[in-house]
Design a protein around this motif. Sequence first.
Motif, PDB file in Angstrom:
ATOM      1  N   HIS A   1       0.858  -1.183   0.000  1.00  0.00           N
ATOM      2  CA  HIS A   1       0.000   0.000   0.000  1.00  0.00           C
ATOM      3  C   HIS A   1       0.887   1.223   0.000  1.00  0.00           C
ATOM      4  O   HIS A   1       2.038   1.165   0.408  1.00  0.00           O
ATOM      5  N   PHE A   2       0.347   2.359  -0.446  1.00  0.00           N
ATOM      6  CA  PHE A   2       1.211   3.472  -0.810  1.00  0.00           C
ATOM      7  C   PHE A   2       0.978   4.784  -0.086  1.00  0.00           C
ATOM      8  O   PHE A   2       1.662   5.755  -0.364  1.00  0.00           O
ATOM      9  N   GLY A   3       0.021   4.843   0.836  1.00  0.00           N
ATOM     10  CA  GLY A   3      -0.181   6.136   1.469  1.00  0.00           C
ATOM     11  C   GLY A   3      -1.014   6.097   2.714  1.00  0.00           C
ATOM     12  O   GLY A   3      -1.675   5.102   3.016  1.00  0.00           O
ATOM     13  N   GLU A   4      -0.952   7.245   3.435  1.00  0.00           N
ATOM     14  CA  GLU A   4      -1.712   7.360   4.674  1.00  0.00           C
ATOM     15  C   GLU A   4      -1.783   8.807   5.130  1.00  0.00           C
ATOM     16  O   GLU A   4      -0.947   9.634   4.761  1.00  0.00           O
ATOM     17  N   PHE A   5      -2.799   9.058   5.921  1.00  0.00           N
ATOM     18  CA  PHE A   5      -2.946  10.320   6.624  1.00  0.00           C
ATOM     19  C   PHE A   5      -2.602  10.049   8.081  1.00  0.00           C
ATOM     20  O   PHE A   5      -3.056   9.051   8.641  1.00  0.00           O
ATOM     21  N   ASP A   6      -1.831  10.914   8.695  1.00  0.00           N
ATOM     22  CA  ASP A   6      -1.579  10.855  10.131  1.00  0.00           C
ATOM     23  C   ASP A   6      -2.473  11.932  10.750  1.00  0.00           C
ATOM     24  O   ASP A   6      -2.233  13.125  10.556  1.00  0.00           O
ATOM     25  N   ILE A   7      -3.503  11.493  11.441  1.00  0.00           N
ATOM     26  CA  ILE A   7      -4.498  12.413  11.982  1.00  0.00           C
ATOM     27  C   ILE A   7      -3.893  13.318  13.050  1.00  0.00           C
ATOM     28  O   ILE A   7      -4.225  14.493  13.145  1.00  0.00           O
ATOM     29  N   GLN A   8      -2.981  12.803  13.849  1.00  0.00           N
ATOM     30  CA  GLN A   8      -2.414  13.600  14.939  1.00  0.00           C
ATOM     31  C   GLN A   8      -1.521  14.733  14.446  1.00  0.00           C
ATOM     32  O   GLN A   8      -1.554  15.821  14.995  1.00  0.00           O
ATOM     33  N   ASP A   9      -0.695  14.481  13.426  1.00  0.00           N
ATOM     34  CA  ASP A   9       0.173  15.579  12.971  1.00  0.00           C
ATOM     35  C   ASP A   9      -0.327  16.219  11.674  1.00  0.00           C
ATOM     36  O   ASP A   9       0.385  16.988  11.048  1.00  0.00           O
ATOM     37  N   HIS A  10      -1.569  15.883  11.264  1.00  0.00           N
ATOM     38  CA  HIS A  10      -2.241  16.517  10.124  1.00  0.00           C
ATOM     39  C   HIS A  10      -1.389  16.421   8.851  1.00  0.00           C
ATOM     40  O   HIS A  10      -1.252  17.389   8.107  1.00  0.00           O
ATOM     41  N   SER A  11      -0.843  15.233   8.611  1.00  0.00           N
ATOM     42  CA  SER A  11       0.019  15.065   7.441  1.00  0.00           C
ATOM     43  C   SER A  11      -0.533  13.993   6.512  1.00  0.00           C
ATOM     44  O   SER A  11      -1.380  13.183   6.891  1.00  0.00           O
ATOM     45  N   PHE A  12      -0.030  14.003   5.286  1.00  0.00           N
ATOM     46  CA  PHE A  12      -0.397  13.031   4.258  1.00  0.00           C
ATOM     47  C   PHE A  12       0.872  12.621   3.534  1.00  0.00           C
ATOM     48  O   PHE A  12       1.706  13.447   3.191  1.00  0.00           O
ATOM     49  N   ARG A  13       1.014  11.311   3.344  1.00  0.00           N
ATOM     50  CA  ARG A  13       2.159  10.751   2.632  1.00  0.00           C
ATOM     51  C   ARG A  13       1.635   9.793   1.573  1.00  0.00           C
ATOM     52  O   ARG A  13       0.710   9.024   1.831  1.00  0.00           O
ATOM     53  N   TYR A  14       2.225   9.862   0.371  1.00  0.00           N
ATOM     54  CA  TYR A  14       1.815   8.947  -0.688  1.00  0.00           C
ATOM     55  C   TYR A  14       2.988   8.669  -1.621  1.00  0.00           C
ATOM     56  O   TYR A  14       3.649   9.597  -2.087  1.00  0.00           O
ATOM     57  N   ARG A  15       3.259   7.398  -1.888  1.00  0.00           N
ATOM     58  CA  ARG A  15       4.313   6.977  -2.818  1.00  0.00           C
ATOM     59  C   ARG A  15       3.675   6.558  -4.135  1.00  0.00           C
ATOM     60  O   ARG A  15       2.648   5.877  -4.137  1.00  0.00           O
ATOM     61  N   PHE A  16       4.301   6.947  -5.237  1.00  0.00           N
ATOM     62  CA  PHE A  16       3.753   6.580  -6.541  1.00  0.00           C
ATOM     63  C   PHE A  16       4.857   6.572  -7.585  1.00  0.00           C
ATOM     64  O   PHE A  16       5.970   7.033  -7.346  1.00  0.00           O
ATOM     65  N   ASP A  17       4.541   6.002  -8.747  1.00  0.00           N
ATOM     66  CA  ASP A  17       5.476   5.946  -9.869  1.00  0.00           C
ATOM     67  C   ASP A  17       5.065   6.959 -10.917  1.00  0.00           C
ATOM     68  O   ASP A  17       3.872   7.183 -11.138  1.00  0.00           O
ATOM     69  N   ARG A  18       6.067   7.530 -11.576  1.00  0.00           N
ATOM     70  CA  ARG A  18       5.830   8.455 -12.683  1.00  0.00           C
ATOM     71  C   ARG A  18       6.592   7.951 -13.892  1.00  0.00           C
ATOM     72  O   ARG A  18       7.770   7.634 -13.797  1.00  0.00           O
ATOM     73  N   MET A  19       5.895   7.851 -15.011  1.00  0.00           N
ATOM     74  CA  MET A  19       6.503   7.373 -16.250  1.00  0.00           C
ATOM     75  C   MET A  19       6.790   8.571 -17.151  1.00  0.00           C
ATOM     76  O   MET A  19       5.884   9.310 -17.500  1.00  0.00           O
ATOM     77  N   VAL A  20       8.069   8.763 -17.494  1.00  0.00           N
ATOM     78  CA  VAL A  20       8.483   9.827 -18.406  1.00  0.00           C
ATOM     79  C   VAL A  20       9.438   9.220 -19.433  1.00  0.00           C
ATOM     80  O   VAL A  20      10.461   8.644 -19.059  1.00  0.00           O
ATOM     81  N   ASP A  21       9.078   9.345 -20.707  1.00  0.00           N
ATOM     82  CA  ASP A  21       9.901   8.810 -21.804  1.00  0.00           C
ATOM     83  C   ASP A  21      10.265   7.342 -21.592  1.00  0.00           C
ATOM     84  O   ASP A  21      11.395   6.922 -21.815  1.00  0.00           O
ATOM     85  N   GLY A  22       9.297   6.557 -21.113  1.00  0.00           N
ATOM     86  CA  GLY A  22       9.510   5.127 -20.935  1.00  0.00           C
ATOM     87  C   GLY A  22      10.308   4.757 -19.693  1.00  0.00           C
ATOM     88  O   GLY A  22      10.602   3.588 -19.473  1.00  0.00           O
ATOM     89  N   ILE A  23      10.653   5.726 -18.877  1.00  0.00           N
ATOM     90  CA  ILE A  23      11.416   5.462 -17.658  1.00  0.00           C
ATOM     91  C   ILE A  23      10.528   5.732 -16.450  1.00  0.00           C
ATOM     92  O   ILE A  23       9.919   6.793 -16.330  1.00  0.00           O
ATOM     93  N   THR A  24      10.465   4.760 -15.548  1.00  0.00           N
ATOM     94  CA  THR A  24       9.671   4.899 -14.343  1.00  0.00           C
ATOM     95  C   THR A  24      10.527   5.463 -13.227  1.00  0.00           C
ATOM     96  O   THR A  24      11.617   4.973 -12.961  1.00  0.00           O
ATOM     97  N   THR A  25      10.017   6.498 -12.587  1.00  0.00           N
ATOM     98  CA  THR A  25      10.686   7.104 -11.440  1.00  0.00           C
ATOM     99  C   THR A  25       9.773   6.977 -10.234  1.00  0.00           C
ATOM    100  O   THR A  25       8.584   7.263 -10.319  1.00  0.00           O
ATOM    101  N   LYS A  26      10.315   6.533  -9.119  1.00  0.00           N
ATOM    102  CA  LYS A  26       9.548   6.464  -7.878  1.00  0.00           C
ATOM    103  C   LYS A  26       9.552   7.839  -7.229  1.00  0.00           C
ATOM    104  O   LYS A  26      10.577   8.493  -7.158  1.00  0.00           O
ATOM    105  N   LEU A  27       8.370   8.261  -6.755  1.00  0.00           N
ATOM    106  CA  LEU A  27       8.219   9.563  -6.115  1.00  0.00           C
ATOM    107  C   LEU A  27       7.491   9.385  -4.788  1.00  0.00           C
ATOM    108  O   LEU A  27       6.708   8.444  -4.628  1.00  0.00           O
ATOM    109  N   GLU A  28       7.721  10.314  -3.870  1.00  0.00           N
ATOM    110  CA  GLU A  28       6.962  10.316  -2.623  1.00  0.00           C
ATOM    111  C   GLU A  28       6.575  11.738  -2.275  1.00  0.00           C
ATOM    112  O   GLU A  28       7.419  12.632  -2.217  1.00  0.00           O
TER     113      GLU A  28
END
Length: 179
Positions: free
Chosen positions: A146-173
């Motif tokens: 799984h790739f993401g979550e909200f932390d209710i106590q510190d009011h934050s959001f984190r999400y990891r995903f892939d981005r495809m540019v010119d046939g190359i996948t880059t991991k982003l967070e």
Amino acid sequence: MKKIRLISVTIAMSLFVFTGCDRPELPYDNKIEGIYVGTITSPNGQSKEERKITEDAMAEITKIGNLMIEVHLFNSELDTTLILNYYDDMNFVRVCFTGDDFETAYGHRLSEDHISRGMMGHIQNNETEWMHHLNDEHQGDGDEEHFGEFDIQDHSFRYRFDRMVDGITTKLEFQGTKL
């Protein structure tokens, strides 16, 4: 006078009964919606020693249905929108794919009961919504990532995903804090 008072009490009780049947707002529903300001980080190479690239970014979270959100992530280089289900997990709200994205990621479909969100009626043994989702919808020994979550106590959001540019996948967070 007694008749008017009796009618007033009857109307008040009717309103109480009818409004009591609606699904009440869950405690985290309004807490996760909003604008999150933060950064998107991507590795600049294969090894841990190599520098990471970090850019300012924003995420706009909008509730679009029963336990479903739209996540709009953007900055000067990126503009993407995701539709995700969300699940209470104590001090966190965890997210998971929905629909065809769920099937593509995990190789099986969400069960019909869970698509309609009727699943919450049969949570047992003090499960959180998240534990129930994992137990009913994910197979194997917990290796379905799984790739993401909200932390209710510190009011934050984190999400990891892939981005495809010119046939190359880059991991982003994305990591951000609610305004």
